[in-house]
Design a protein around this motif. Structure first.
Motif, PDB file in Angstrom:
ATOM      1  N   ASP A 179     -10.753  -3.266  -6.302  1.00  0.00           N
ATOM      2  CA  ASP A 179     -11.503  -2.466  -5.348  1.00  0.00           C
ATOM      3  C   ASP A 179     -10.604  -2.148  -4.161  1.00  0.00           C
ATOM      4  O   ASP A 179      -9.554  -2.737  -3.976  1.00  0.00           O
TER       5      ASP A 179
ATOM      6  N   GLN B  41      -1.405   9.026  -3.941  1.00  0.00           N
ATOM      7  CA  GLN B  41      -2.355   9.926  -3.279  1.00  0.00           C
ATOM      8  C   GLN B  41      -1.694  11.220  -2.824  1.00  0.00           C
ATOM      9  O   GLN B  41      -2.279  12.295  -2.924  1.00  0.00           O
TER      10      GLN B  41
ATOM     11  N   GLN C  81     -15.236  -1.396 -11.023  1.00  0.00           N
ATOM     12  CA  GLN C  81     -14.353  -1.013  -9.921  1.00  0.00           C
ATOM     13  C   GLN C  81     -13.062  -0.412 -10.468  1.00  0.00           C
ATOM     14  O   GLN C  81     -12.538   0.557  -9.927  1.00  0.00           O
TER      15      GLN C  81
ATOM     16  N   THR D 259       0.807  -1.225   0.000  1.00  0.00           N
ATOM     17  CA  THR D 259       0.000   0.000   0.000  1.00  0.00           C
ATOM     18  C   THR D 259       0.839   1.274   0.000  1.00  0.00           C
ATOM     19  O   THR D 259       0.287   2.360  -0.182  1.00  0.00           O
TER      20      THR D 259
ATOM     21  N   ILE E 120      -8.982   0.720  -3.589  1.00  0.00           N
ATOM     22  CA  ILE E 120      -7.951   1.735  -3.815  1.00  0.00           C
ATOM     23  C   ILE E 120      -8.653   3.024  -4.212  1.00  0.00           C
ATOM     24  O   ILE E 120      -9.432   3.039  -5.164  1.00  0.00           O
ATOM     25  N   ASP E 121      -8.381   4.108  -3.505  1.00  0.00           N
ATOM     26  CA  ASP E 121      -8.927   5.404  -3.863  1.00  0.00           C
ATOM     27  C   ASP E 121      -7.795   6.278  -4.390  1.00  0.00           C
ATOM     28  O   ASP E 121      -6.842   6.562  -3.669  1.00  0.00           O
ATOM     29  N   LEU E 122      -7.918   6.679  -5.644  1.00  0.00           N
ATOM     30  CA  LEU E 122      -6.905   7.508  -6.286  1.00  0.00           C
ATOM     31  C   LEU E 122      -7.575   8.765  -6.846  1.00  0.00           C
ATOM     32  O   LEU E 122      -7.859   8.856  -8.038  1.00  0.00           O
ATOM     33  N   PRO E 123      -7.818   9.758  -6.001  1.00  0.00           N
ATOM     34  CA  PRO E 123      -8.547  10.957  -6.435  1.00  0.00           C
ATOM     35  C   PRO E 123      -7.681  11.934  -7.237  1.00  0.00           C
ATOM     36  O   PRO E 123      -6.450  11.869  -7.205  1.00  0.00           O
TER      37      PRO E 123
ATOM     38  N   GLY F  38     -13.572   3.047 -11.522  1.00  0.00           N
ATOM     39  CA  GLY F  38     -13.726   3.911 -10.352  1.00  0.00           C
ATOM     40  C   GLY F  38     -12.408   4.367  -9.763  1.00  0.00           C
ATOM     41  O   GLY F  38     -12.341   5.365  -9.052  1.00  0.00           O
ATOM     42  N   ARG F  39     -11.327   3.658 -10.031  1.00  0.00           N
ATOM     43  CA  ARG F  39     -10.011   4.050  -9.511  1.00  0.00           C
ATOM     44  C   ARG F  39      -9.607   5.404 -10.067  1.00  0.00           C
ATOM     45  O   ARG F  39      -8.936   6.173  -9.398  1.00  0.00           O
TER      46      ARG F  39
ATOM     47  N   SER G  86      -3.967  11.839  -9.004  1.00  0.00           N
ATOM     48  CA  SER G  86      -3.215  10.648  -8.588  1.00  0.00           C
ATOM     49  C   SER G  86      -3.414   9.491  -9.564  1.00  0.00           C
ATOM     50  O   SER G  86      -2.591   8.588  -9.635  1.00  0.00           O
ATOM     51  N   CYS G  87      -4.494   9.511 -10.357  1.00  0.00           N
ATOM     52  CA  CYS G  87      -4.689   8.515 -11.414  1.00  0.00           C
ATOM     53  C   CYS G  87      -5.483   9.143 -12.549  1.00  0.00           C
ATOM     54  O   CYS G  87      -6.703   9.212 -12.494  1.00  0.00           O
TER      55      CYS G  87
END
Length: 108
Positions: free
Chosen positions: A54, A39, A102, A32, A56-59, A105-106, A62-63
């Motif tokens: 699923d 991030q 999913q 991680t 992983i949040d990359l706002p 959604g990253r 960041s992605c």
């Protein structure tokens, strides 16, 4: 190219076995810490995440470039049997669509 633009780049693969396509191109994100680097903006990749569809949040930036390399498939023998048996059916299509959603959604 994405790194020059300061935009995060992520490659999602279904398994470690399928990562070989990217071994000379990207860093394999096996923990991680790489998610945190993206991030925080400390790195922009190019990172390969195996079977991480699923969680992983990359706002924001960041992605910005997401590559889905290979379709997700079942990891257990039972899931692989179901995939082979029901290929093309609506239940199989729904099961396949969920991890792809999913993935998308990253980068959203």
């Amino acid at each position: 190219m994405a790194d020059e633009q300061k935009e995060g780049t992520v490659i999602l693969t279904p398994s470690k076995e399928t990562d070989n396509l990217w071994q000379n191109v990207a860093t394999f994100a096996d923990n991680t810490d790489y998610v945190k680097e993206l991030q925080d903006g400390k790195s922009r990749g190019l990172f390969v995440f195996s079977n991480r569809y699923d969680g992983i949040d990359l706002p924001d930036s960041s992605c910005r470039l997401l590559i889905i390399s290979g379709l997700p498939f079942g990891s257990s023998e039972y899931e692989q049997h179901r995939a082979n048996t029901f290929a093309g059916g609506s239940e199989f299509s729904s099961a396949l669509a969920q991890p792809i959603e999913q993935c998308m959604g990253r980068g959203a």
